[in-house]
Design a protein around this motif. Structure first.
Motif, PDB file in Angstrom:
ATOM      1  N   ARG A   1      -9.224  -6.045  32.681  1.00 19.27           N
ATOM      2  CA  ARG A   1      -9.986  -5.683  33.888  1.00 19.27           C
ATOM      3  C   ARG A   1     -10.773  -4.394  33.676  1.00 19.27           C
ATOM      4  O   ARG A   1     -11.934  -4.285  34.097  1.00 19.27           O
ATOM      5  CB  ARG A   1      -9.022  -5.520  35.072  1.00 19.27           C
ATOM      6  N   GLU A   2     -10.156  -3.403  33.020  1.00 19.13           N
ATOM      7  CA  GLU A   2     -10.840  -2.122  32.853  1.00 19.13           C
ATOM      8  C   GLU A   2     -11.959  -2.208  31.815  1.00 19.13           C
ATOM      9  O   GLU A   2     -12.986  -1.528  31.955  1.00 19.13           O
ATOM     10  CB  GLU A   2      -9.826  -1.033  32.508  1.00 19.13           C
ATOM     11  N   LEU A   3     -11.804  -3.034  30.786  1.00 16.95           N
ATOM     12  CA  LEU A   3     -12.903  -3.229  29.843  1.00 16.95           C
ATOM     13  C   LEU A   3     -14.088  -3.893  30.530  1.00 16.95           C
ATOM     14  O   LEU A   3     -15.246  -3.536  30.269  1.00 16.95           O
ATOM     15  CB  LEU A   3     -12.445  -4.068  28.649  1.00 16.95           C
ATOM     16  N   ARG A   4     -13.818  -4.854  31.405  1.00 18.06           N
ATOM     17  CA  ARG A   4     -14.907  -5.514  32.119  1.00 18.06           C
ATOM     18  C   ARG A   4     -15.633  -4.526  33.026  1.00 18.06           C
ATOM     19  O   ARG A   4     -16.870  -4.488  33.062  1.00 18.06           O
ATOM     20  CB  ARG A   4     -14.358  -6.683  32.949  1.00 18.06           C
ATOM     21  N   ALA A   5     -14.863  -3.712  33.739  1.00 20.45           N
ATOM     22  CA  ALA A   5     -15.485  -2.724  34.619  1.00 20.45           C
ATOM     23  C   ALA A   5     -16.291  -1.705  33.826  1.00 20.45           C
ATOM     24  O   ALA A   5     -17.371  -1.271  34.254  1.00 20.45           O
ATOM     25  CB  ALA A   5     -14.410  -2.026  35.447  1.00 20.45           C
ATOM     26  N   LEU A   6     -15.783  -1.346  32.658  1.00 13.63           N
ATOM     27  CA  LEU A   6     -16.488  -0.380  31.812  1.00 13.63           C
ATOM     28  C   LEU A   6     -17.852  -0.903  31.406  1.00 13.63           C
ATOM     29  O   LEU A   6     -18.874  -0.230  31.574  1.00 13.63           O
ATOM     30  CB  LEU A   6     -15.652  -0.082  30.572  1.00 13.63           C
ATOM     31  N   THR A   7     -17.903  -2.103  30.855  1.00 11.72           N
ATOM     32  CA  THR A   7     -19.183  -2.605  30.350  1.00 11.72           C
ATOM     33  C   THR A   7     -20.134  -2.964  31.482  1.00 11.72           C
ATOM     34  O   THR A   7     -21.350  -2.915  31.304  1.00 11.72           O
ATOM     35  CB  THR A   7     -18.970  -3.809  29.409  1.00 11.72           C
TER      36      THR A   7
ATOM     37  N   LEU B   1     -14.209  -8.828  23.247  1.00 11.86           N
ATOM     38  CA  LEU B   1     -15.565  -9.096  23.714  1.00 11.86           C
ATOM     39  C   LEU B   1     -15.597 -10.171  24.797  1.00 11.86           C
ATOM     40  O   LEU B   1     -16.521 -10.199  25.629  1.00 11.86           O
ATOM     41  CB  LEU B   1     -16.462  -9.505  22.548  1.00 11.86           C
ATOM     42  N   MET B   2     -14.603 -11.037  24.850  1.00 10.11           N
ATOM     43  CA  MET B   2     -14.549 -12.031  25.915  1.00 10.11           C
ATOM     44  C   MET B   2     -14.459 -11.369  27.287  1.00 10.11           C
ATOM     45  O   MET B   2     -14.962 -11.904  28.283  1.00 10.11           O
ATOM     46  CB  MET B   2     -13.352 -12.960  25.716  1.00 10.11           C
ATOM     47  N   PHE B   3     -13.810 -10.202  27.357  1.00 10.92           N
ATOM     48  CA  PHE B   3     -13.726  -9.476  28.625  1.00 10.92           C
ATOM     49  C   PHE B   3     -14.926  -8.560  28.815  1.00 10.92           C
ATOM     50  O   PHE B   3     -15.436  -8.407  29.926  1.00 10.92           O
ATOM     51  CB  PHE B   3     -12.429  -8.658  28.676  1.00 10.92           C
ATOM     52  N   MET B   4     -15.379  -7.962  27.726  1.00 10.64           N
ATOM     53  CA  MET B   4     -16.455  -6.982  27.828  1.00 10.64           C
ATOM     54  C   MET B   4     -17.790  -7.636  28.154  1.00 10.64           C
ATOM     55  O   MET B   4     -18.539  -7.156  28.997  1.00 10.64           O
ATOM     56  CB  MET B   4     -16.536  -6.198  26.520  1.00 10.64           C
ATOM     57  N   TYR B   5     -18.090  -8.726  27.469  1.00  9.16           N
ATOM     58  CA  TYR B   5     -19.368  -9.432  27.660  1.00  9.16           C
ATOM     59  C   TYR B   5     -19.091 -10.937  27.674  1.00  9.16           C
ATOM     60  O   TYR B   5     -19.344 -11.647  26.698  1.00  9.16           O
ATOM     61  CB  TYR B   5     -20.352  -9.049  26.543  1.00  9.16           C
TER      62      TYR B   5
ATOM     63  N   ALA C   1     -14.199  12.432  25.310  1.00 12.80           N
ATOM     64  CA  ALA C   1     -13.454  11.182  25.300  1.00 12.80           C
ATOM     65  C   ALA C   1     -12.939  10.862  26.702  1.00 12.80           C
ATOM     66  O   ALA C   1     -12.364  11.721  27.376  1.00 12.80           O
ATOM     67  CB  ALA C   1     -12.283  11.279  24.325  1.00 12.80           C
ATOM     68  N   ARG C   2     -13.151   9.623  27.126  1.00 10.15           N
ATOM     69  CA  ARG C   2     -12.607   9.143  28.396  1.00 10.15           C
ATOM     70  C   ARG C   2     -11.635   8.000  28.106  1.00 10.15           C
ATOM     71  O   ARG C   2     -11.987   7.011  27.477  1.00 10.15           O
ATOM     72  CB  ARG C   2     -13.739   8.679  29.309  1.00 10.15           C
ATOM     73  N   ARG C   3     -10.419   8.156  28.576  1.00  7.69           N
ATOM     74  CA  ARG C   3      -9.355   7.187  28.305  1.00  7.69           C
ATOM     75  C   ARG C   3      -9.301   6.143  29.411  1.00  7.69           C
ATOM     76  O   ARG C   3      -9.374   6.477  30.597  1.00  7.69           O
ATOM     77  CB  ARG C   3      -8.023   7.927  28.228  1.00  7.69           C
ATOM     78  N   ILE C   4      -9.166   4.881  29.028  1.00  3.59           N
ATOM     79  CA  ILE C   4      -8.943   3.818  30.007  1.00  3.59           C
ATOM     80  C   ILE C   4      -7.775   2.954  29.535  1.00  3.59           C
ATOM     81  O   ILE C   4      -7.402   2.965  28.355  1.00  3.59           O
ATOM     82  CB  ILE C   4     -10.205   2.959  30.254  1.00  3.59           C
ATOM     83  N   ALA C   5      -7.186   2.235  30.470  1.00  2.00           N
ATOM     84  CA  ALA C   5      -6.068   1.309  30.191  1.00  2.00           C
ATOM     85  C   ALA C   5      -4.869   2.014  29.587  1.00  2.00           C
ATOM     86  O   ALA C   5      -4.076   1.390  28.878  1.00  2.00           O
ATOM     87  CB  ALA C   5      -6.530   0.151  29.305  1.00  2.00           C
ATOM     88  N   GLY C   6      -4.699   3.288  29.893  1.00  2.00           N
ATOM     89  CA  GLY C   6      -3.569   4.019  29.331  1.00  2.00           C
ATOM     90  C   GLY C   6      -2.223   3.592  29.874  1.00  2.00           C
ATOM     91  O   GLY C   6      -1.188   3.966  29.313  1.00  2.00           O
ATOM     92  N   ASP C   7      -2.217   2.807  30.957  1.00  2.00           N
ATOM     93  CA  ASP C   7      -0.953   2.339  31.537  1.00  2.00           C
ATOM     94  C   ASP C   7      -0.576   0.940  31.079  1.00  2.00           C
ATOM     95  O   ASP C   7       0.404   0.381  31.580  1.00  2.00           O
ATOM     96  CB  ASP C   7      -1.052   2.354  33.069  1.00  2.00           C
TER      97      ASP C   7
END
Length: 260
Positions: free
Chosen positions: A25-31, A117-121, A238-244
């Motif tokens: 979810r966070e990779l999708r929101a990022l891209t 990449l399936m989540f990102m794009y 650096a910005r961290r995502i999905a750290g949980d």
């Protein structure tokens, strides 16, 4: 054109493709929030080659380089186009930095590339090139490999290192049990070191990070972080995502965006 950021993503187990969780979810929101790239250049530890190589097939295949998983996983494909023209641009950019590289016209995309990449794009409509890592290169070598490609960010290339923030499959737990303490300690050290901008410490992580050899019995799944950091150039944050998101108690799914 403003230069794009560079990314490090954790691709975890191949089951990530079917179990997006927090990281998906966070990779999708990022891209969704990024400018659309002209091309994606991605490095994965599942392509280690004795000489640096770049995919140059116009239609790279989806490689299912794993075994023993549910049938649904083998039915997935990521039909993104390649780009021989961009492959030549990557090779020329590497050559300008003194790095000899090879165009591979038959290699497809391994799961370290296509799963995140399936989540990102998910539309698979942006050309994707994969660049190999080298089995005998150090973290510093891979940092310099990424650094050589940094100029491509100004030309619309999104440069991605896909690995795993922790990766000790000897400690795999199928029950998604509690996160092991060493995983948290190692991930927190990476976060603190990147927040401090201490590239030297990161490249020397095996001597400086807590539980480094337990988190990474071998280097290959952390080398994409060094690659992405090198490609970020200077003055990044650096910005961290999905750290949980930790899978199976031992696979940390942290991702980082290196912004300017």
């Amino acid at each position: 054109m403003s230069p794009l950021p560079t990314l490090f993503v954790s691709h975890g187990s191949p089951m990530f493709a079917l179990e997006p969780g927090i990281a998906g979810r966070e990779l999708r929101a990022l891209t969704d929030a990024l400018p659309r790239p002209e091309v994606i250049v991605i490095a994965s530890p599942h392509w280690m080659a004795p000489r640096v190589s770049v995919t140059a097939a116009p239609r790279p295949e989806t490689i299912h380089d794993f075994g023993g998983f549910p049938r649904a996983l083998y039915e997935l494909s990521y039909p993104a186009p390649g780009s021989p023209d961009w492959a030549r641009r990557v090779l020329d950019t590497l050559a300008e930095a003194g790095i000899t590289a090879h165009a591979d016209e038959t290699r497809g995309l391994d799961h370290g590339a296509w799963v995140p990449l399936m989540f990102m794009y998910p539309d698979a409509d942006i050309p994707v090139l994969q660049i190999s890592l080298h089995p005998h290169f150090t973290p510093a070598h891979h940092y310099r490999l990424g650094r050589a490609l940094a100029p491509l960010r100004q030309q619309g290339a999104l440069i991605v290192g896909s690995g795993s923030l922790t990766h000790n499959l000897h400690e795999f737990r199928s029950d998604h049990g509690p996160t092991q303490a060493y995983v948290e300690a190692f991930a927190d050290w990476i976060a603190t070191t990147l927040a401090a901008g201490d590239t030297a410490a990161l490249l020397d992580y095996r001597a400086r990070a807590p539980h480094a050899e337990r988190a990474h019995p071998t280097d290959e799944h952390l080398l994409p972080l060094m690659f992405a950091l090198g490609a970020a150039g200077d003055d990044w944050r650096a910005r961290r995502i999905a750290g949980d998101d930790v899978r199976y108690g031992m696979l940390a799914m942290d991702a980082y965006v290196f912004e300017h």
